[in-house]
Design an enzyme around this catalytic site. Sequence first.
Site, PDB file in Angstrom:
ATOM      1  N   ASP A   1      -7.066  -4.973  -4.432  1.00 11.48           N
ATOM      2  CA  ASP A   1      -6.847  -3.688  -4.069  1.00 11.48           C
ATOM      3  C   ASP A   1      -5.214  -3.076  -4.756  1.00 11.48           C
ATOM      4  O   ASP A   1      -5.209  -2.024  -5.062  1.00 11.48           O
ATOM      5  CB  ASP A   1      -6.661  -3.475  -2.545  1.00 11.48           C
ATOM      6  CG  ASP A   1      -7.511  -4.138  -1.875  1.00 11.48           C
ATOM      7  OD1 ASP A   1      -7.959  -5.132  -2.055  1.00 11.48           O
ATOM      8  OD2 ASP A   1      -7.843  -4.081  -0.594  1.00 11.48           O
TER       9      ASP A   1
ATOM     10  N   ASP B   1       0.866  -1.408  -0.094  1.00 10.86           N
ATOM     11  CA  ASP B   1      -0.018   0.139  -0.281  1.00 10.86           C
ATOM     12  C   ASP B   1       0.916   1.418   0.114  1.00 10.86           C
ATOM     13  O   ASP B   1       0.325   2.422   0.063  1.00 10.86           O
ATOM     14  CB  ASP B   1      -1.106   0.136   1.154  1.00 10.86           C
ATOM     15  CG  ASP B   1      -2.165  -0.979   1.027  1.00 10.86           C
ATOM     16  OD1 ASP B   1      -2.654  -1.021  -0.239  1.00 10.86           O
ATOM     17  OD2 ASP B   1      -2.558  -1.873   1.719  1.00 10.86           O
TER      18      ASP B   1
HETATM   19  N1  GLY Z   1      -7.190  -1.669   0.908  1.00 14.47           N
HETATM   20  C1  GLY Z   1      -8.048  -2.249   1.923  1.00 14.47           C
HETATM   21  C2  GLY Z   1      -9.216  -1.667   1.968  1.00 14.47           C
HETATM   22  O1  GLY Z   1      -9.878  -1.413   0.974  1.00 14.47           O
HETATM   23  O2  GLY Z   1      -9.632  -1.755   2.985  1.00 14.47           O
END
Ligand code: GLY
Length: 369
Positions: free
Chosen positions: A151, A94
């Site tokens: 994601d 992330d």
């Molecule tokens: N990337 C994690 C979420 O969308 O919660």
Amino acid sequence: MTNQYEAALARASAKYRLSAADAGLKGIIPYKSEGTRWIGSPFAGNGWWTGGFWPALMWQLWVYTGDPFFRDEARRVEGLLTDEFRRFTELNHDVGFMYLLSTGADYKLNGDEQARIDTLHAASLMMGRFNPKGFFRAWDGADRKGFAIIDCMMNLSLLFWASRQTEDPRFFHAARAHADTVLREFFRPDGSVSHIIEFDPATGARVREHAGQGYALGSQWSRGQAWGLYGFTLCFLNTGDPRDLAAAERIAANFTAHIRPDGLTDCDFCQPSEEERLDNIAGAIAACGFLELYEITKKEAWHAAALRLVDGLLDRCTDFGEGIRGLLTHCTASYHDDGAGRHTNIVYGDYFLIEALMKLTGRDPMLWR
Ligand code: GLY
């Protein structure tokens, strides 16, 4: 029609001009708001994956208003995020969300050289998570060495950016390899996508699907669908590969079929019909994806879907007053984990709503590229 979006932006920026100051006074990166309080992430401190959305929101509002308050608040939090490079242990794939939208935005909007270096640093950290069997490892933990999640399609944007910056195709090749794996392993016949696929980290062979943040194994977590929709759209903007566009449109068609009559978004498209569990973040992310898809294809259906979503949020689930510090209500972090927030305000929902409004009024600086 545009006036409603202009008015919403004006009201949102006025609200944030007052409410964001509190975050600076507390010295936190807001994760959500409850009543008149900003609350930092309940997990991993400033290393939590959502930290980039606050500065991104501030940068969007700075573009909109030109008010240096928003620039200074974005930079305050950029400092907290770059401090995380040394702690390192909380960072994962992330870093795409975290740094492209903070230091990357600062570089894009101001040409700041240190911000460019920090963003390249983040891209290099992400490259360290690439498994040459064809995927980016999402999270840490001994039992998650082979986890890849939908994601991550959004995080690939950081790598495409780094390839252009450095004129080094390594970043591009790794992102392409991951996207190819997602195209092969995550799609279902109905156009929905899985949240988590586990691979054998030694061989790259598929092990199993996990239920992740949705209702159940095999269900359709709406935010995952939105990440796939917008993620493949961004991927196409970076690669020009028609397979990426086709993938984005497949997810978009399925998402469109599940938009509720009131324009809001269920947390999972397969949740029990008697369950009133919304995740408006998913609707805001999807609206951004639909608007970009419309720019690419000029298909009216994508524009109409975006307007249904944004209008639903503006009509029913935004608080421009003083009831809460943030803007968007009825956001749900995860179907089964109410500790992270259920039917509350969560900052990245606000970010994507503002990004959608900036697109609808022709102002979006496109921070993802
Ligand atoms: N990337 C994690 C979420 O969308 O919660």
